[in-house]
Design an enzyme around this catalytic site. Structure first.
Site, short mmCIF file in Angstrom:
data_model
loop_
_atom_site.label_atom_id
_atom_site.label_comp_id
_atom_site.label_asym_id
_atom_site.label_seq_id
_atom_site.Cartn_x
_atom_site.Cartn_y
_atom_site.Cartn_z
N HIS C 81 53.68 27.44 43.35
CA HIS C 81 52.50 27.34 42.06
C HIS C 81 51.44 28.11 42.38
CE1 HIS C 81 49.48 24.96 39.77
NE2 HIS C 81 48.71 24.88 40.99
N ASP C 110 45.42 54.96 22.55
CA ASP C 110 46.22 54.23 23.20
C ASP C 110 45.59 54.12 24.54
OD1 ASP C 110 48.50 53.07 24.74
OD2 ASP C 110 49.65 53.36 22.62
N TRP C 146 49.96 29.70 49.76
CA TRP C 146 49.73 31.20 48.87
C TRP C 146 49.11 31.98 49.49
CZ3 TRP C 146 45.59 33.87 46.41
CH2 TRP C 146 44.30 33.46 46.36
N SER C 173 51.93 47.06 40.58
CA SER C 173 51.89 47.04 39.00
C SER C 173 50.13 47.02 39.02
CB SER C 173 52.44 45.78 38.54
OG SER C 173 51.68 45.36 37.48
N SER C 174 49.50 46.06 39.67
CA SER C 174 48.04 45.95 39.46
C SER C 174 47.22 47.24 39.49
CB SER C 174 47.25 44.69 40.43
OG SER C 174 47.95 43.58 40.01
N HIS C 257 39.10 37.04 48.43
CA HIS C 257 37.88 36.63 47.71
C HIS C 257 37.59 37.48 46.49
CE1 HIS C 257 34.47 34.34 46.86
NE2 HIS C 257 33.81 35.64 46.42
N GLU C 259 39.59 38.96 44.82
CA GLU C 259 40.78 38.29 44.09
C GLU C 259 40.09 37.21 43.17
OE1 GLU C 259 43.58 39.47 43.27
OE2 GLU C 259 44.47 37.40 42.15
N TYR C 261 37.37 36.92 41.95
CA TYR C 261 36.23 37.35 41.11
C TYR C 261 37.17 38.24 39.93
CZ TYR C 261 32.56 35.34 43.71
OH TYR C 261 31.80 34.17 44.23
N SER C 272 31.30 36.60 26.91
CA SER C 272 30.20 37.42 26.17
C SER C 272 30.42 38.00 24.87
CB SER C 272 29.79 38.64 27.32
OG SER C 272 29.68 38.22 28.60
N HIS C 306 33.98 33.12 54.24
CA HIS C 306 33.63 31.47 53.93
C HIS C 306 34.95 30.65 53.75
CE1 HIS C 306 33.29 32.94 49.24
NE2 HIS C 306 34.56 32.53 49.58
N HIS C 307 36.01 31.44 53.77
CA HIS C 307 37.29 30.63 53.86
C HIS C 307 37.63 30.45 55.22
CE1 HIS C 307 38.02 31.26 49.35
NE2 HIS C 307 37.45 32.56 49.58
N THR C 332 25.36 35.23 39.27
CA THR C 332 26.29 34.40 38.37
C THR C 332 25.42 33.66 37.44
OG1 THR C 332 27.79 34.13 40.25
CG2 THR C 332 28.15 32.84 38.22
N LYS C 335 24.11 35.32 34.55
CA LYS C 335 25.15 35.45 33.60
C LYS C 335 25.10 33.91 32.54
CE LYS C 335 28.22 37.88 33.23
NZ LYS C 335 28.88 39.41 33.11
N ARG C 454 44.42 18.99 51.63
CA ARG C 454 45.25 19.45 50.73
C ARG C 454 46.57 20.05 51.53
NH1 ARG C 454 42.69 25.87 50.07
NH2 ARG C 454 44.50 25.87 48.87
#
Ligand code: HEA
Ligand code: HEA
Ligand code: CUA
Ligand SMILES: [Cu+2]
Lengths: 361, 286, 530
Positions: C81, C110, C146, C173-174, C257, C259, C261, C272, C306-307, C332, C335, C454
């Site tokens: 998931h 293009d 994950w 790909s990314s 991390h 990732e 963002y 925006s 922080h993880h 943040t 924004k 979890r």
């Protein structure tokens, strides 16, 4: 169900009632953060909803054209910055206090393993005590929906950790196989137990009682089934428990040089197997294809005993080393059991504790 | 697509539909499925993996052939040239980050993990471990000797540095329109690269047979072989690029002021050089 | 400038291929709009697949006890998931938006590398096949979460290797997609469009693309080490050989991390655009929006641990990562404040895109605040690996990224399909999603505070009630998304009210100067921006 004292309450909506000073500090820190965040939230969205109701086209509001203002932009950069500093300061104090594991009265080594905990009392009263602690909720309650679940469902163990009240207990944690995490919410303690490494944490419980927690790092299939129970008792009770536990251990200790009969070993091995091996290799010895190898029909189990001894003692791939967990007699017993069970009829069908002791070298 | 009339290039050429990307994707699927099977000892794994890799190579060959034909057909405006420059720069940056991951692992294992494993608390588990780079706490690693900087790595450093120089000479020659000289120095660069790789192969053989230094030699062996191995792989890639460029030089594809194919490969080669210098210091000397 | 006429003339036979029909159009596509469409469909299918896995999780967790699945399969569900949602649904969806909108917004004909663009897309189905296929192999799919933490990840079977290779492919790909986007933005803007005149969506994607190029290779390195530890005897994550499982976590989160963002910055970009359009007022503080986005991206490289507060880092490291993490709230916040200032004194209407955008700000900020609370080390130690974290990241990912994607669909969909969606149904989708979302994930805060870990297949009975609520909400939320597909998306492709070239009176930007639906070729002559 009812609340579980020392464990979660039904529909509990916030932290556990703190039982240590650190937990108390964490509790207040969280309240503080919650209040500040709520206040900012209300202020910010108050403005937004005001705008949404007043500055909408349907009430005929005409759009203004401004699109920047250096002054307010600086303001709303600086003010949050200051708020954040204000939050970080009290937290810093607690972080430093949490990390101070010096001057402990009692040191306990905690070993995470798939899927139970091992405890060795290293220093202080009770030194030398050592035991395993596993889930005691019967499996039927888990898989059979008709069975009633008791109040301590999944948060009860056969051998709880016992510690004296108001004493600083230092835990040194490690693991045998994968990472686990030892957590007791009421103490605000959570520390990963990392294989091959030693990490420490501490608590000083200020109230007697039973406190419950669970493994908090994904550690494989039985992750949800390796709870932690700490019994905080008065000094006298603690002394009594230490004496009792020591006697019990002495009674259980085996002479490694005794020679056992094959039936004795098989009987004992079956129990060891059920307690330590079934989770992976299964009761029928067939394992789980692709994940855990079968023992039934295994070449290692049927072949010469030395390689099997090596695997059991030192582990291999996903299999953890058992030399630190099981006694010589238990290892001898369980190997003998596998060599004579299911369809296995190994040539070398018996392993004596003395051979295990020799193989440890 | 090769027979375009030459005229002024379009503002920004956009190629028409192409079957190569999707075929490359399918080939990669085969490659990766094969690799998964292979590492788990499934019998069809190696076959699938190798067929997949070959298919990828064929597709890329065709694909780049199209691109070269378009370029030669005059379809690539100066703006496309700029696109290639941006993309090559950022591709190389992504490679830098890939190596950074492994360098980071080496740094962490040496400067954080090693002292940690040897501290007082860890005596509980590893009573005999002393913080010496190359030692492993577990006692499960066969003894081995470490790899020093002399002489092969030092010679290799000289080789790569020289190859950077020869490549630059080739570039100057290309800009001066001297095709023969360009080809010669380009060829010299590739030869230097090949010699480098041969030495590297010799060094690996030496490590395995005499030093007993293997991929399985604890974290030392892991970082040593993964860093030098990925570097060697990139040298090979760079040499292949240069070989293609050499072929194109001989075919007369490049003009003194329009030769990004050459420059891109050269950038890559210099990048591989720089990584080596890092390796030379961090892996062999320290 | 007559070059475009030349183009049409010189390659008239190209144009014959330009409108391939049937399957070739999609398989061989080099058109950014077609590829964008492919990306969007792919990601929507992945959202549904990942959602079905989530529903299986929620069904199992409806009450204590094991009813539907075995714990090992449960872990596979959780892991897949997470992987499918992150790498299959959210990221490709934003790339789909980038493909469709960036050329239109900057006036390019293009993407810079049309064939490579198609390659980036056609790497995803193979990755998805590997992931889905891994459910069927012996031992099943990877079940290590994950995050694929070592050394649990060394215990898995072949499914783990398939997962690793799938992630390699998606990473490639990314990276290619990002190179394409960066090149397009830097090199193909219409004359006159300076960087500081560029639409915000392009800015956020430009920065996101840099994040991707910087961190995807690091992830590739981490999982490559896992692979060699598994099969080739290396000791990166094995203490006995001098390695360290925590090293995996450092490398992973150095990727992980940024990732997160990567999954939110393009969402900021979409919002925006929508807020100014429906407030009929220009975006407030454009420049500070750009700087704030860049600050978030830069800071994201120094907060990863922080993880890992519960791994037992030295106190200095804990403090550093706590401070750095808390600092991210400042840009943040800028924004959020700018969006609200944009709404302030506007002339607002609330069509579906605006509803989703406002909903985004509201609910994302809740997720942001829980993030901030998690950043406080002592509190995080209490909440790490509990459902509080699950609540936090679904607030920022579902009500954040996913809601922004919905908002973007309603906003730009008319340009893609040429038809207006049905406004009433759109509003129903919004309110239904907002409510069921909160029913699903709000109770998880309580579960986490009360200590429910979890990745648990089963839980103490005291947690039952909130879990039941969450499960009911999850099914409701799932139904809303099926409704979105059947009642909103499909009808608006087939027909309906014709969309004007510029369906929103307050909208600005080049994308609204081309017809709806946008023709196959746009801006072959670059427009001039004043
Ligand atoms: C889109 C994805 C996304 C986003 C944007 C964020 C944003 C943030 N996250 Fe989150 N996070 C995740 C996705 C995301 N996160 C995921 C997936 C995980 C779990 C991974 C796993 O373990 O599986 C995670 C986990 C996670 C953890 C680890 C928890 C744990 O496992 O123990 C932490 C801890 O610090 C954290 C913090 C933050 C912070 C501080 C922000 C900040 O960026 C938030 C900033 C926003 C605001 C603060 C609100 C708006 C600001 C204002 C209105 C201004 C005023 C405010 C103040 C003055 C305070 N996140
Ligand atoms: C990136 C985006 C993303 C998104 C969009 C979601 C969406 C959802 N997630 Fe996600 N989740 C993650 C990312 C995401 N998640 C990650 C990264 C993790 C961590 C994994 C880990 O621990 O390793 C996680 C973990 C996670 C958990 C914790 C699992 C555990 O710890 O064991 C749970 C539990 O409730 C959950 C629930 C949900 C639900 C109910 C949705 C819903 O929003 C889904 C809604 C969509 C649908 C339901 C599909 C549409 C419906 C159909 C196709 C038809 C069938 C429908 C009906 C019959 C009603 N998620
Ligand atoms: Cu042990 Cu989870
Ligand atoms: Cu983070």
């Amino acid at each position: 169900v009812n609340d579980s004292p020392g464990g979660p309450a039904v529909r509990q909506m916030t932290f556990h009632q703190p039982v240590t000073k650190i937990a108390q500090e964490v509790y207040s820190l969280h309240n503080l953060m919650l209040i500040i965040c709520l206040a900012i939230f209300v202020a910010v969205f108050g403005v937004m909803f005001y705008s949404i109701f007043k500055h909408r086209k349907s009430v005929g509001h005409k759009p203004a054209t401004f699109h920047e203002s250096t002054a307010v932009e600086i303001a709303w950069t600086v003010v949050p910055f200051l708020i954040v500093i204000g939050m970080a300061l009290p937290a810093t104090k607690t972080v430093v206090a949490m990390k101070d594991t010096s001057n402990a009265d009692l040191t306990i080594k905690v070993t995470g393993m798939q899927w139970k905990w091992g405890y060795d009392y290293l220093k202080g009263e009770g030194q030398g005590i050592s035991f395993l602690s596993a889930l005691s909720t019967p499996r039927e309650q888990v898989i059979d929906p008709t069975k009633v679940k008791n109040d301590n469902y999944l948060i009860e163990v056969d051998n709880p950790v016992v510690v004296p009240v108001n004493k600083k207990v230092r835990l040194v944690l490690t693991a045998n196989d994968v990472i686990h995490a030892w957590m007791i919410p009421a103490f605000a303690v959570k520390q990963d137990a990392i294989p091959g490494f030693v990490r420490d944490t501490w608590f000083r419980a200020e109230k007697t009682g039973v406190y419950r927690g669970q493994c908090a790092e994904l550690c494989g299939k039985e992750h949800a089934f390796m709870p932690i129970v700490v019994n905080v008792v008065s000094d006298e009770e603690y002394t009594k428990w230490v004496e009792g536990k020591k006697k019990e251990m002495a009674a259980k200790a085996d002479d490694p040089n005794k020679t056992w009969t094959i039936d004795e070993l098989k009987q004992r091995g079956e129990k060891v197997y059920a307690a330590n091996c079934v989770a992976c290799h299964q009761a029928n010895g067939k394992g789980v294809p692709g994940a855990f190898p079968a023992l039934d029909g295994s070449a290692v189990v049927k072949g010469p005993k030395a390689p099997q001894l090596g695997v059991v003692l030192n582990g291999k791939g996903g299999m953890p080393p058992w030399k630190g967990v099981l006694s010589d007699t238990d290892i001898a017993a369980v190997i003998t059991y596998t060599r004579n069970s299911w369809s296995n009829k190994a040539q070398e069908n018996i392993v004596q504790p003395a051979e295990v002791l020799a193989a440890r070298k | 697509m090769g027979s375009h009339q030459t005229g002024s290039a379009p503002y920004y050429f956009v190629p028409g539909p192409s079957k190569w990307p999707v075929l490359a994707g399918a080939s990669l699927l085969l490659t990766m499925a094969g690799a998964s099977a292979w590492v788990n000892g499934v019998s069809w794994g190696p076959v699938a993996n190798i067929i997949g890799i070959l298919a990828v190579l064929v597709v890329l060959y065709k694909w780049f052939g199209d691109a070269i034909a378009e370029s030669e057909g005059g379809l690539y405006s100066a703006r496309i040239d700029v696109s290639y420059r941006w993309s090559m720069s950022w591709f190389i940056f992504s490679e830098v980050m890939f190596f950074a991951g492994f360098f980071g692992a080496l740094f962490y294992a040496r400067s954080v993990t090693m002292p940690w494993l040897a501290d007082l608390d860890h005596k509980l588990i590893w009573p005999d471990f002393s913080a010496q780079w190359g030692n492993s706490p577990g006692g499960t690693i066969e003894p081995f000797a470490k790899m020093g900087p002399f002489w092969i790595p030092t010679i290799n450093t000289a080789l790569l540095l020289t190859s950077g120089v020869t490549l630059t000479i080739a570039h100057h020659a290309l800009r001066a329109g001297q095709r023969g000289k360009t080809a010669f120095w380009l060829f010299a660069t590739i030869v230097l690269g090949a010699v480098f790789m041969s030495f590297q192969a010799y060094e690996y053989a030496h490590a395995y047979s005499e030093l007993n230094l293997k991929l399985t030699s604890g974290i030392y062996g892991s970082t040593f072989f993964m860093l030098t191995g990925f570097h060697g792989f990139h040298v090979t890639l760079g040499a292949i690029m240069l070989a293609v460029v050499l072929y194109r030089v001989m075919k007369g594809h490049f003009t003194p002021d329009h030769h990004f194919g050459f420059e891109g490969a050269a950038w890559y080669w210099h990048f591989v050089d720089v990584v080596w210098l890092g390796l030379y210091v961090v892996v062999y000397w320290l | 400038m007559t070059t475009v006429v030349d183009h049409a003339h010189d390659h008239s036979h190209d144009h014959a291929h330009d409108h391939p029909h049937g399957w070739q159009r999609w398989l061989y596509a080099t058109n950014h709009k077609d590829i964008g469409t492919l990306y969007l469909w792919f990601s929507f299918i992945m959202l549904l697949s990942g959602g079905v896995l989530a529903l299986l999780i929620r069904a199992e967790l409806f009450q204590p006890g094991l009813q539907l699945v075995q714990p090992e399969f449960f872990n596979q569900l959780t892991t897949m998931h997470g992987l499918i949602m992150v790498f299959g649904a959210i990221m490709p969806a934003f790339v789909g938006f980038a493909n469709w909108m960036i050329p239109l917004q900057i006036g390019a004909s293009d993407m810079a590398f049309a064939r490579m663009n198609n390659f980036s897309f056609w790497l995803l189905p193979p990755a998805a096949i590997l992931l889905a296929g891994s459910f069927l192999v012996p031992g099943g799919a990877t079940a290590a979460g994950w995050t694929l933490y070592a050394p649990l990840s060394t215990q898995m079977g072949i499914g783990m290797d398939m997962g690793i290779f799938a992630m390699h492919i998606m990473g490639a790909s990314s990276i290619m997609g990002s190179i394409n986007i960066i090149t397009t933005i830097l090199n193909m803007r219409a004359p006159g469009m300076t960087l500081m005149k560029m639409p915000m969506f392009c800015w956020t994607w430009l920065i996101t693309a840099y994040l991707l190029i910087a961190v995807m290779p690091v992830l590739a390195g981490a999982i490559t080490m896992t692979l060699t530890d598994r099969h080739f005897g290396t000791s990166f994550f094995n203490a006995a050989g001098g390695g360290d499982p925590v090293m995996y976590q450092h490398i992973f989160w150095f990727f992980g991390h940024p990732e997160v963002y990567i999954m939110i910055l393009p969402a900021f970009g979409i919002v925006s655009h929508i807020i100014p359009t429906f407030a009929r007022k220009p975006l407030f503080g454009y420049a500070s929006m750009v700087y704030a986005t860049a600050s978030i991206a830069i800071l994201s490289f120094i907060v990863w641990a922080h993880h890992m507060f519960t791994t037992g880092m030295p106190v200095t490291a804990q403090l550093f990562f706590m401070y750095a993490t808390m600092l991210i709230s400042v840009p943040t916040g800028v924004k959020v404040f700018n969006w609200i200032a944009t709404m302030w004194k506007g002339s607002m209407t609330f069509e579906t895109p605006m509803l989703f955008a406002v909903g985004f700000i509201f609910v994302f900020t809740m997720g942001g605040f829980t993030g901030l609370i998690l950043a406080v080390t002592p509190i995080d130690i209490q909440m790490q690996d509990t459902y509080y974290v699950v609540a936090h990241f679904h607030y920022v990912l579902v009500a954040g990224s996913l809601f922004a994607l919905f908002a973007g669909f309603y906003y730009w969909g008319p340009k893609w399909t040429g038809f207006m969606y049905n406004e009433g149904r759109g509003k129903f989708h919004f309110w239904g999603s907002l409510i069921t979302f909160n029913v699903t994930f709000f109770p998880m805060h309580f579960l986490g505070l009360a200590g429910m870990p979890r990745r648990y297949a089963d839980y103490p009975a005291q947690f039952t009630d909130f879990n039941m609520i969450a499960s009911i909400g999850a099914f409701g939320f799932g139904l809303m998304q099926v409704y979105f597909l059947l009642a909103v998306v499909l009808p608006s492709i087939k027909g309906g009210q014709k969309a004007a070239d510029k369906p929103w009176d307050g909208a600005e930007g080049l994308e609204w100067t081309v017809p709806s639906p946008a023709p196959f070729h746009t801006f072959e002559v670059p427009p001039t921006v004043k």
